[in-house]
Design a protein around this motif. Structure first.
Motif, PDB file in Angstrom:
ATOM      1  N   GLY A  75      -0.327   4.659 -10.667  1.00 16.38           N
ATOM      2  CA  GLY A  75      -1.156   5.693 -11.273  1.00 16.38           C
ATOM      3  C   GLY A  75      -2.497   5.102 -11.662  1.00 16.38           C
ATOM      4  O   GLY A  75      -2.558   3.995 -12.203  1.00 16.38           O
ATOM      5  N   LEU A  76      -3.560   5.827 -11.374  1.00 15.72           N
ATOM      6  CA  LEU A  76      -4.909   5.314 -11.612  1.00 15.72           C
ATOM      7  C   LEU A  76      -5.712   6.332 -12.411  1.00 15.72           C
ATOM      8  O   LEU A  76      -5.918   7.467 -11.974  1.00 15.72           O
ATOM      9  CB  LEU A  76      -5.586   5.042 -10.268  1.00 15.72           C
ATOM     10  N   GLY A  77      -6.153   5.946 -13.612  1.00 15.14           N
ATOM     11  CA  GLY A  77      -7.002   6.795 -14.451  1.00 15.14           C
ATOM     12  C   GLY A  77      -8.452   6.350 -14.329  1.00 15.14           C
ATOM     13  O   GLY A  77      -8.748   5.155 -14.470  1.00 15.14           O
ATOM     14  N   GLN A 109      -3.788  -0.406   0.662  1.00 13.18           N
ATOM     15  CA  GLN A 109      -3.553  -1.734   0.115  1.00 13.18           C
ATOM     16  C   GLN A 109      -2.088  -1.997  -0.204  1.00 13.18           C
ATOM     17  O   GLN A 109      -1.581  -3.099   0.024  1.00 13.18           O
ATOM     18  CB  GLN A 109      -4.384  -1.923  -1.153  1.00 13.18           C
ATOM     19  N   PHE A 110      -1.376  -0.980  -0.713  1.00 11.48           N
ATOM     20  CA  PHE A 110      -0.062  -1.240  -1.290  1.00 11.48           C
ATOM     21  C   PHE A 110       1.085  -0.424  -0.693  1.00 11.48           C
ATOM     22  O   PHE A 110       2.234  -0.658  -1.040  1.00 11.48           O
ATOM     23  CB  PHE A 110      -0.122  -1.012  -2.810  1.00 11.48           C
ATOM     24  N   ASP A 111       0.798   0.536   0.161  1.00 16.37           N
ATOM     25  CA  ASP A 111       1.847   1.319   0.818  1.00 16.37           C
ATOM     26  C   ASP A 111       2.851   1.881  -0.193  1.00 16.37           C
ATOM     27  O   ASP A 111       4.070   1.780  -0.027  1.00 16.37           O
ATOM     28  CB  ASP A 111       2.578   0.462   1.864  1.00 16.37           C
ATOM     29  N   LEU A 112       2.322   2.465  -1.266  1.00 18.41           N
ATOM     30  CA  LEU A 112       3.133   3.098  -2.305  1.00 18.41           C
ATOM     31  C   LEU A 112       2.508   4.448  -2.649  1.00 18.41           C
ATOM     32  O   LEU A 112       1.324   4.669  -2.377  1.00 18.41           O
ATOM     33  CB  LEU A 112       3.161   2.234  -3.569  1.00 18.41           C
ATOM     34  N   PRO A 113       3.274   5.361  -3.243  1.00 20.09           N
ATOM     35  CA  PRO A 113       2.660   6.599  -3.737  1.00 20.09           C
ATOM     36  C   PRO A 113       1.570   6.275  -4.756  1.00 20.09           C
ATOM     37  O   PRO A 113       1.775   5.440  -5.641  1.00 20.09           O
ATOM     38  CB  PRO A 113       3.832   7.344  -4.392  1.00 20.09           C
ATOM     39  N   VAL A 114       0.412   6.905  -4.621  1.00 23.81           N
ATOM     40  CA  VAL A 114      -0.721   6.652  -5.507  1.00 23.81           C
ATOM     41  C   VAL A 114      -1.177   7.977  -6.110  1.00 23.81           C
ATOM     42  O   VAL A 114      -1.382   8.959  -5.386  1.00 23.81           O
ATOM     43  CB  VAL A 114      -1.889   5.982  -4.757  1.00 23.81           C
ATOM     44  N   PHE A 115      -1.345   7.993  -7.423  1.00 24.48           N
ATOM     45  CA  PHE A 115      -1.738   9.203  -8.150  1.00 24.48           C
ATOM     46  C   PHE A 115      -3.053   8.927  -8.869  1.00 24.48           C
ATOM     47  O   PHE A 115      -3.161   7.973  -9.632  1.00 24.48           O
ATOM     48  CB  PHE A 115      -0.644   9.593  -9.154  1.00 24.48           C
ATOM     49  N   ILE A 116      -4.051   9.754  -8.586  1.00 25.43           N
ATOM     50  CA  ILE A 116      -5.375   9.585  -9.160  1.00 25.43           C
ATOM     51  C   ILE A 116      -5.621  10.712 -10.159  1.00 25.43           C
ATOM     52  O   ILE A 116      -5.359  11.878  -9.865  1.00 25.43           O
ATOM     53  CB  ILE A 116      -6.480   9.619  -8.091  1.00 25.43           C
ATOM     54  N   GLU A 117      -6.132  10.369 -11.333  1.00 25.75           N
ATOM     55  CA  GLU A 117      -6.373  11.380 -12.349  1.00 25.75           C
ATOM     56  C   GLU A 117      -7.556  10.974 -13.227  1.00 25.75           C
ATOM     57  O   GLU A 117      -7.847   9.784 -13.394  1.00 25.75           O
ATOM     58  CB  GLU A 117      -5.110  11.560 -13.211  1.00 25.75           C
TER      59      GLU A 117
END
Length: 332
Positions: A75-77, A109-117
């Motif tokens: 998760g990225l804020g 980069q990481f081949d994972l689910p990524v959530f941007i908020e």
């Protein structure tokens, strides 16, 4: 009879601040397993900041896998307007970034689910699951640093608006002829509140001859004065510092009174650097809101400090991952 298994997996939460990067690895119930925070400089450029964040993220994932847990996502804020559909940072005025495909960059980069908020939305989600707003369906989270953002929860869901750009309360115009904001407009609310506004008002008090011990401690160099030093001095009764803080608290209270009239929340939460000085801000805000919000809207309203303080956004970023799983467990 049933409860979440903390070892069910780990999430990585990241806050890309204007002048810092904060990151945590949490288990499935948001217990922090590892954390790191480092300073950053927007003048370094996007590539350098991303590379630094990527290295920290790699370390965060290694910390989780070393505990024999599976990664659930990242998760990225971020401090700006986010296109939820494409995971793109459309505009971050205090970073000077536009149209950055963050989800694509981090997924590659990481081949994972990524959530941007947006950072304030992420922080609001963290408070909803793991903080003072737990179980509350309608509240407003205010996050202040170099800018001012809000996360607005309505009916247990973040309010994003028609295109995902809602809750930019820091850019409510308070004075059309006021100070130039980083967004390009004048007199935005965020120019009246937050750490930068405190320092500006503190310097005004010094020029007016209001006594203070803060400047002595800063070697008589006003450029060495920090928000934390002013806040600490205000708590000790320093005249210039206390007056500056109370004036900013008054401006915060006026804006909050307007938000209370519009949204009628159960609670308003102060986060980010506002949380650091909540002992001064809260009484002022409560008084101003009581005087300026409609009585019916103010009934039973609670105004509180964030449970996570400066970590509200980074914890909320981890909550983005957990929220996705908890809302749709069969898809994970």
């Amino acid at each position: 009879l049933l409860q979440l298994n903390p070892a069910g997996g780990f999430a990585v939460g990241i806050e890309l601040g204007v002048d810092f990067i904060s990151i945590v690895t949490t288990d499935f119930v948001a217990n922090v397993l590892w954390r790191q925070r480092t300073s950053s400089d927007p003048t370094d450029g996007q590539d350098a900041i991303h590379e630094r964040a990527f290295r920290l993220t790699k370390q965060a994932i290694e910390e989780g896998t070393a505990r024999h847990m599976r990664p659930l996502g990242i998760g990225l804020g971020v401090p700006g307007l986010v296109d939820q559909r494409h995971g793109t940072l459309m505009f971050a005025p205090n970073l000077g970034w536009k149209n950055i495909p963050l989800r694509k960059l981090w997924s590659e980069q990481f081949d994972l689910p990524v959530f941007i908020e947006n950072e304030a939305n992420a922080a609001a989600l963290g408070e909803y699951y793991f903080g003072v707003c737990h179980g509350m369906k309608d509240f407003i989270f205010l996050n202040a640093g170099l800018g001012l953002g809000a996360g607005i929860m309505i009916g247990g869901k973040l309010f994003h608006g028609s295109q995902g750009y809602a809750s930019e309360v820091g850019h409510i115009i308070m004075d059309a002829n006021g100070e130039l904001c980083a967004c390009g407009k004048r007199g935005c609310w965020e120019t009246f509140v937050g750490p930068r506004a405190v320092l500006q008002r503190f310097q005004e008090k010094l020029r007016q001859g209001v006594p203070s011990t803060v400047l002595d401690e800063a070697g008589n160099n006003v450029d060495n004065v920090t928000f934390e030093s002013v806040a600490n001095a205000a708590l000790q009764g320093d005249a210039a510092a206390l007056t500056a803080m109370e004036e900013v608290g008054f401006n915060l209270g006026l804006g909050i009174a307007n938000l209370v009239n519009i949204f009628n929340p159960q609670m308003v939460v102060l986060g980010g650097e506002l949380n650091y000085a909540n002992k001064i801000f809260l009484p002022v805000i409560e008084r101003v809101v009581a005087n300026h919000a409609l009585a019916v809207s103010n009934t039973n309203l609670k105004i509180m400090a964030s449970a996570h303080g400066m970590d509200a956004c980074v914890m909320g970023s981890a909550a983005l991952v957990l929220d996705d799983i908890l809302r749709d467990p069969y898809l994970s």
